[in-house]
Design a protein around this motif. Structure first.
Motif, mmCIF file in Angstrom:
data_model
loop_
_atom_site.group_PDB
_atom_site.id
_atom_site.type_symbol
_atom_site.label_atom_id
_atom_site.label_comp_id
_atom_site.label_asym_id
_atom_site.label_seq_id
_atom_site.Cartn_x
_atom_site.Cartn_y
_atom_site.Cartn_z
ATOM 1 N N LEU A 47 0.846 -1.188 0.000
ATOM 2 C CA LEU A 47 0.000 0.000 0.000
ATOM 3 C C LEU A 47 0.884 1.241 0.000
ATOM 4 O O LEU A 47 1.891 1.310 0.714
ATOM 5 C CB LEU A 47 -0.922 0.005 1.225
ATOM 6 N N ARG A 48 0.492 2.202 -0.795
ATOM 7 C CA ARG A 48 1.284 3.420 -0.917
ATOM 8 C C ARG A 48 1.197 4.270 0.349
ATOM 9 O O ARG A 48 0.182 4.307 1.038
ATOM 10 C CB ARG A 48 0.779 4.250 -2.103
ATOM 11 N N LEU A 49 2.283 4.988 0.608
ATOM 12 C CA LEU A 49 2.325 6.035 1.616
ATOM 13 C C LEU A 49 2.844 7.300 0.947
ATOM 14 O O LEU A 49 3.566 7.227 -0.054
ATOM 15 C CB LEU A 49 3.214 5.630 2.788
ATOM 16 N N GLY A 50 2.493 8.454 1.493
ATOM 17 C CA GLY A 50 2.853 9.716 0.867
ATOM 18 C C GLY A 50 3.910 10.474 1.637
ATOM 19 O O GLY A 50 3.950 10.446 2.875
ATOM 20 N N ARG A 51 4.782 11.174 0.903
ATOM 21 C CA ARG A 51 5.764 12.048 1.517
ATOM 22 C C ARG A 51 5.067 13.186 2.255
ATOM 23 O O ARG A 51 3.967 13.602 1.899
ATOM 24 C CB ARG A 51 6.690 12.632 0.454
ATOM 25 N N VAL A 52 5.731 13.705 3.281
ATOM 26 C CA VAL A 52 5.193 14.842 4.034
ATOM 27 C C VAL A 52 5.923 16.110 3.607
ATOM 28 O O VAL A 52 6.991 16.056 2.995
ATOM 29 C CB VAL A 52 5.342 14.619 5.554
ATOM 30 N N ALA A 53 5.322 17.248 3.924
ATOM 31 C CA ALA A 53 5.884 18.535 3.541
ATOM 32 C C ALA A 53 6.755 19.104 4.659
ATOM 33 O O ALA A 53 6.693 18.660 5.812
ATOM 34 C CB ALA A 53 4.764 19.513 3.201
ATOM 35 N N ILE A 54 7.538 20.106 4.324
ATOM 36 C CA ILE A 54 8.343 20.775 5.340
ATOM 37 C C ILE A 54 7.424 21.485 6.316
ATOM 38 O O ILE A 54 6.253 21.729 6.010
ATOM 39 C CB ILE A 54 9.329 21.773 4.686
ATOM 40 N N PRO A 55 7.893 21.823 7.520
ATOM 41 C CA PRO A 55 6.997 22.409 8.532
ATOM 42 C C PRO A 55 6.276 23.663 8.038
ATOM 43 O O PRO A 55 6.841 24.467 7.297
ATOM 44 C CB PRO A 55 7.947 22.737 9.687
ATOM 45 N N GLU A 56 5.031 23.787 8.446
ATOM 46 C CA GLU A 56 4.274 25.002 8.134
ATOM 47 C C GLU A 56 4.789 26.190 8.942
ATOM 48 O O GLU A 56 4.812 27.322 8.454
ATOM 49 C CB GLU A 56 2.784 24.788 8.436
ATOM 50 N N GLN A 57 5.166 25.922 10.194
ATOM 51 C CA GLN A 57 5.589 27.010 11.071
ATOM 52 C C GLN A 57 6.834 27.701 10.506
ATOM 53 O O GLN A 57 7.850 27.080 10.228
ATOM 54 C CB GLN A 57 5.892 26.479 12.475
ATOM 55 N N GLY A 58 6.736 29.008 10.319
ATOM 56 C CA GLY A 58 7.850 29.803 9.823
ATOM 57 C C GLY A 58 8.018 29.784 8.319
ATOM 58 O O GLY A 58 8.928 30.413 7.784
ATOM 59 N N ARG A 59 7.146 29.079 7.617
ATOM 60 C CA ARG A 59 7.275 28.980 6.169
ATOM 61 C C ARG A 59 6.536 30.124 5.485
ATOM 62 O O ARG A 59 5.502 30.588 5.942
ATOM 63 C CB ARG A 59 6.709 27.641 5.700
ATOM 64 N N ASP A 60 7.071 30.577 4.371
ATOM 65 C CA ASP A 60 6.417 31.606 3.573
ATOM 66 C C ASP A 60 5.060 31.068 3.120
ATOM 67 O O ASP A 60 4.983 30.030 2.458
ATOM 68 C CB ASP A 60 7.287 31.947 2.360
ATOM 69 N N PRO A 61 3.954 31.733 3.491
ATOM 70 C CA PRO A 61 2.624 31.195 3.182
ATOM 71 C C PRO A 61 2.228 31.385 1.727
ATOM 72 O O PRO A 61 1.153 31.882 1.411
ATOM 73 C CB PRO A 61 1.714 31.996 4.122
ATOM 74 N N GLY A 62 3.119 31.030 0.796
ATOM 75 C CA GLY A 62 2.783 31.113 -0.611
ATOM 76 C C GLY A 62 2.162 29.819 -1.097
ATOM 77 O O GLY A 62 1.973 28.881 -0.331
ATOM 78 N N PRO A 63 1.850 29.729 -2.400
ATOM 79 C CA PRO A 63 1.277 28.481 -2.929
ATOM 80 C C PRO A 63 2.229 27.317 -2.737
ATOM 81 O O PRO A 63 3.443 27.465 -2.795
ATOM 82 C CB PRO A 63 1.082 28.806 -4.422
ATOM 83 N N TRP A 64 1.647 26.170 -2.548
ATOM 84 C CA TRP A 64 2.452 24.969 -2.345
ATOM 85 C C TRP A 64 3.002 24.477 -3.689
ATOM 86 O O TRP A 64 2.433 24.721 -4.743
ATOM 87 C CB TRP A 64 1.594 23.858 -1.739
ATOM 88 N N SER A 65 4.098 23.781 -3.648
ATOM 89 C CA SER A 65 4.651 23.156 -4.846
ATOM 90 C C SER A 65 5.403 21.906 -4.431
ATOM 91 O O SER A 65 5.659 21.673 -3.248
ATOM 92 C CB SER A 65 5.594 24.114 -5.577
#
Length: 571
Positions: free
Chosen positions: A157-175
């Motif tokens: 079963l597939r698992l998905g990568r996680v993103a870098i922390p939201e805290q302190g991140r530039d709140p721009g569009p995700w990529s």
């Protein structure tokens, strides 16, 4: 109603076929059943609809008010909002179980259509984790990882990568550049396809899971990812050894997948019975369920609970459209997710958890590493950490987000009604038995344990007292209060019974009996090939070193121990 229609509707009732006179018909002046459109709330201006819907609207409004102080002091459900018997994780385990029992929970078509039950899209193999596995890799390959070179058969079963922390991140569009590659995959698998005609949106817009409802919100998607991970661990631990001829690889891999699924399903079913239902059900009813399961284990399927859901092909509408929706009352307004948020005092609100979904806010996916759930905050896995607790089960649900919007789960965006109103409306026009009819089918020994069940006059008086306990003029008058007290919606009574008889810590006798009967009916067909199979139980014993999990804390501990073995962080 034609004879064929009556039989069709009744065949999916709790306790077997019901006479039309035993059904809940609402509060319309003309006595007609209110019918509901499949995709939206019914037309409140339609003939015969308005009176019942207005009554239910006022009833839902009553549920958002707390009773007066004198009333609260007399009833134990109000001593604390939190339920020490049920940590918050079980609210969402119950949701996963609901997804595994019923594949389509929208209101059914008009009950005067012939063949209504056949139109309902129920699971074909209930309590077999169809909500995780779908139709399997041959039929539904999306949730399954592409195998290595030289293999065609998907088994993981597939698992998905996680993103870098939201805290302190530039709140721009995700990529895609924001996906962290230095942390283990702990999200459900998600993707965004560039080869489509619609405009490309930021984030990962599609969840690659067998059941789209398992991406409704952060907690259910993290629970789904946990079961994906468990499957892969068991798959690795049961991998066949020795050389395999090239032509036999895919066949052997598929048999290995089937064996793994059976082991995981066995563990899941043990947890459902010995952990979830032990906490949710009235203790006497749960004891009856254990007795019935012991009978199954020795080939003696004879117990009164088998009569609750006699049609093993279908789930009674009393369960799917009323009783098992009790868990909505257990949802907290906010939660602590992990150590980082606990240290900062952050408690994300339910709307923030709902937003972290590919279907609702794709730009917030994949899930950021600082939003991953540490299960010790949802189940009792660490004696030094107090988990989030669920709210007590009861009809006083408060006036938060859940009470004011039912667009939370993708329904009726823009409506001013809340999920509790929707839950009340679902039980009208779908062929549910009335509360009085359901109580009449309970064994006498069960009814004597509760005055709400044994004495109709006491039941009506107690409901009437609750309806009128706020100090506000909510209802149209005394006649409307009397009508609801005499003939309460099953969803309301399920909550009320739990609050009165069990202080909101678990379901009451009637609610427990319906849940136990449905679960028993769902467990029964596959019992011989799972719990009754020496091959499956023996393989499970070897995977878990003789200590097969039967609680969520035990399952989580097993997964976290395997993470340590793999050199991965626990969260």
């Amino acid at each position: 109603m034609t004879q064929a229609t009556a039989a069709g509707v009744a065949s999916s009732n709790a306790f077997g076929p019901a006479d039309p006179a035993d059904l809940f018909h609402g509060y319309g002046h003309d006595g007609n059943v209110i019918r509901i459109d499949d995709d939206r709330l019914p037309d409140r201006e339609g003939p015969g609809h308005r009176h019942t819907l207005e009554t239910l609207e006022r009833l839902a409004r009553r549920m958002t008010f707390l009773p007066n102080k004198i009333y609260r002091q007399r009833h134990c459900v109000y001593k604390s909002d939190e339920n020490v018997n049920i940590p918050a994780g079980y609210t969402y385990l119950a949701q996963l179980v609901a997804h595994d029992l019923v594949a389509h929970v929208a209101p059914v078509p008009d009950p005067d259509q012939v063949g209504v039950p056949e139109a309902r899209n129920f699971r074909t193999q209930r309590l077999f984790l169809e909500t995780i596995y779908g139709g399997g890799p041959l039929i539904e390959p999306g949730p399954y990882a592409v195998p290595g070179e030289g293999m065609q058969q998907r088994t993981r079963l597939r698992l998905g990568r996680v993103a870098i922390p939201e805290q302190g991140r530039d709140p721009g569009p995700w990529s895609e550049t924001l996906v962290g590659t230095d942390h283990p995959a702990r999200d459900i698998p998600r993707t965004r396809c560039p080869f489509v005609t619609e405009p490309v949106r930021p984030g990962l817009t599609d969840a690659m899971v067998a059941d789209p409802r398992n991406d409704d919100h952060l907690i259910i998607s993290q629970l789904t990812a946990l079961f994906h991970e468990l499957h892969n661990i068991v798959l690795d631990r049961t991998a066949p050894s020795g050389p395999v001829a090239a032509g036999d690889r895919d066949g052997l891999a598929y048999r290995h997948f089937i064996d793994t699924r059976r082991i995981v399903a066995l563990v899941y079913r043990r947890i459902v019975v010995h952990d979830l239902l032990r906490r949710l059900l009235d203790k006497e009813v749960f004891s009856g369920l254990e007795t019935a399961l012991m009978g199954l284990s020795v080939g003696q399927p004879s117990h009164p609970l088998f009569g609750v859901a006699p049609d093993t092909r279908r789930v009674p509408v009393e369960f799917s459209h009323a009783v098992f929706r009790f868990a909505h009352s257990m949802i907290r307004p906010d939660y602590v997710l992990n150590d980082q948020q606990a240290a900062s005092g952050r408690r994300p609100r339910i709307l923030e958890l709902l937003d972290r979904s590919s279907g609702r806010s794709a730009r917030l996916t994949p899930i950021a590493v600082d939003w991953l759930i540490d299960w010790k905050y949802f189940f009792e896995t660490d004696e030094n950490v107090r988990p989030n607790l669920s709210r007590r089960i009861g009809p006083d649900v408060g006036a938060g987000t859940m009470a004011t919007s039912i667009s939370l789960f993708g329904e009726d965006a823009g409506s001013r009604h809340g999920i509790y109103y929707r839950d009340l409306v679902r039980g009208v026009g779908t062929g549910l038995r009335s509360v009085e009819s359901l109580i009449a089918n309970l064994p006498a020994g069960d009814k004597v344990r509760s005055n709400l069940l044994l004495l109709p006059d006491v039941r009506r008086q107690e409901i009437k007292e609750w309806l009128d306990a706020t100090g506000y003029e909510i209802f149209a008058g005394a006649d409307e209060i009397d009508a609801v007290a005499k003939n309460p919606p099953l969803y309301l009574f399920t909550l009320f019974e739990a609050a009165r008889d069990k202080c909101g810590e678990r379901l009451g006798t009637l609610g427990s009996t319906i849940v136990a009967g449905v679960m028993l009916s769902a467990l029964r067909p596959l019992y011989p090939v799972l719990e009754g199979s020496a091959a499956v139980t023996g393989a499970a014993g070897r995977v878990f070193d003789g200590d097969v999990p039967q609680t969520m804390p035990e399952l989580i501990a097993f997964v976290e121990q395997d993470r340590v073995r793999r050199g991965e962080p626990s969260v």
